[in-house]
Design a protein around this motif. Structure first.
Motif, PDB file in Angstrom:
ATOM      1  N   UNK A 206       0.825  -1.205   0.000  1.00 38.46           N
ATOM      2  CA  UNK A 206       0.000   0.000   0.000  1.00 38.46           C
ATOM      3  C   UNK A 206       0.861   1.258   0.000  1.00 38.46           C
ATOM      4  N   UNK A 207       1.984   1.219   0.732  1.00 34.29           N
ATOM      5  CA  UNK A 207       2.913   2.358   0.726  1.00 34.29           C
ATOM      6  C   UNK A 207       3.426   2.608  -0.690  1.00 34.29           C
ATOM      7  N   UNK A 208       3.767   1.549  -1.395  1.00 31.23           N
ATOM      8  CA  UNK A 208       4.239   1.683  -2.772  1.00 31.23           C
ATOM      9  C   UNK A 208       3.152   2.302  -3.649  1.00 31.23           C
ATOM     10  N   UNK A 209       1.931   1.836  -3.501  1.00 32.35           N
ATOM     11  CA  UNK A 209       0.838   2.328  -4.343  1.00 32.35           C
ATOM     12  C   UNK A 209       0.436   3.765  -4.043  1.00 32.35           C
ATOM     13  N   UNK A 210       0.830   4.285  -2.899  1.00 33.11           N
ATOM     14  CA  UNK A 210       0.569   5.695  -2.585  1.00 33.11           C
ATOM     15  C   UNK A 210       1.551   6.616  -3.305  1.00 33.11           C
ATOM     16  N   UNK A 211       2.646   6.057  -3.798  1.00 35.94           N
ATOM     17  CA  UNK A 211       3.651   6.849  -4.516  1.00 35.94           C
ATOM     18  C   UNK A 211       3.169   7.149  -5.929  1.00 35.94           C
ATOM     19  N   UNK A 212       3.691   8.221  -6.522  1.00 32.93           N
ATOM     20  CA  UNK A 212       3.418   8.438  -7.954  1.00 32.93           C
ATOM     21  C   UNK A 212       3.936   7.238  -8.752  1.00 32.93           C
ATOM     22  N   UNK A 213       3.267   6.945  -9.850  1.00 36.44           N
ATOM     23  CA  UNK A 213       3.635   5.786 -10.678  1.00 36.44           C
ATOM     24  C   UNK A 213       5.107   5.787 -11.058  1.00 36.44           C
ATOM     25  N   UNK A 214       5.662   6.958 -11.309  1.00 42.03           N
ATOM     26  CA  UNK A 214       7.049   7.051 -11.764  1.00 42.03           C
ATOM     27  C   UNK A 214       8.051   6.711 -10.664  1.00 42.03           C
ATOM     28  N   UNK A 215       7.635   6.732  -9.396  1.00 41.95           N
ATOM     29  CA  UNK A 215       8.539   6.433  -8.287  1.00 41.95           C
ATOM     30  C   UNK A 215       8.450   4.979  -7.818  1.00 41.95           C
ATOM     31  N   UNK A 216       7.488   4.250  -8.304  1.00 42.91           N
ATOM     32  CA  UNK A 216       7.279   2.876  -7.837  1.00 42.91           C
ATOM     33  C   UNK A 216       8.397   1.911  -8.216  1.00 42.91           C
ATOM     34  N   UNK A 217       8.961   1.986  -9.437  1.00 44.99           N
ATOM     35  CA  UNK A 217      10.067   1.065  -9.741  1.00 44.99           C
ATOM     36  C   UNK A 217      11.240   1.215  -8.764  1.00 44.99           C
TER      37      UNK A 217
END
Length: 178
Positions: A66-77
């Motif tokens: 869930x923490x990952x999904x709260x990030x902008x898409x470009x920051x997830x990788x």
């Protein structure tokens, strides 16, 4: 959090639609593994899928997901590299990855923006008998504007995961032609 229902079928390279849980695997049984049946393979695959699903839904893994999904898409990788692929960070966050389960990056020929996979290898006897290597759950970045190949064009060689991450982070743009 809504969980997407699994697709009941996929389209193969020849254009036929198949249910992946009912595919007749290639038979490579030998004297050493002759007692294994296709029903054994299906049962083992189902068992391993359920182990992956059970791990995914642990409270601790859900927190980092869930923490990952709260990030902008470009920051997830980058988050995947720094958190999900880092055993020490996962342990600090209370995530206990069960023995035999791998968290890894991956890419696919259809160019979907895969962030990571949860993977478990089948026992060697199953791999040798049926050529199936593993089961995995794949987690993609949001891709409303990402060009996903389908049909014949989906059967491409996957791109390098580092390049894929750079594309997902917005460092490169992706243009496709029809």
């Amino acid at each position: 959090m809504a969980v997407a229902e699994p697709s009941p079928s996929v389209v193969g390279p020849d254009g036929t639609e198949v249910n992946p849980m009912h595919v007749e695997p290639t038979d490579h049984r030998t004297e050493q593994n002759a007692s294994l049946t296709r029903d054994d393979l299906r049962a083992k695959m189902w068992e391993y899928y359920m182990e992956l699903v059970d791990f995914f839904f642990t409270e601790e893994f859900q927190a980092v997901y869930e923490e990952m999904n709260e990030l902008p898409e470009t920051e997830r990788p980058q988050y995947v590299k720094e958190v999900l692929l880092n055993d020490d960070v996962l342990k600090e966050r209370g995530v206990d990855v069960p023995a035999g389960i791998l968290i890894q990056r991956s890419s696919f020929g259809d160019r979907r923006p895969t962030l990571f996979c949860l993977k478990k290898y089948l026992p060697k006897a199953y791999q040798d008998a049926f050529v199936w290597q593993n089961v995995n759950l794949t987690f993609d970045n949001d891709h409303d504007t990402w060009p996903i190949a389908d049909g014949e064009s989906a059967w491409n060689k996957p791109i390098n995961v580092d390049l894929q991450d750079r594309i997902h982070s917005g460092e490169f743009s992706v243009e496709t032609s029809s």
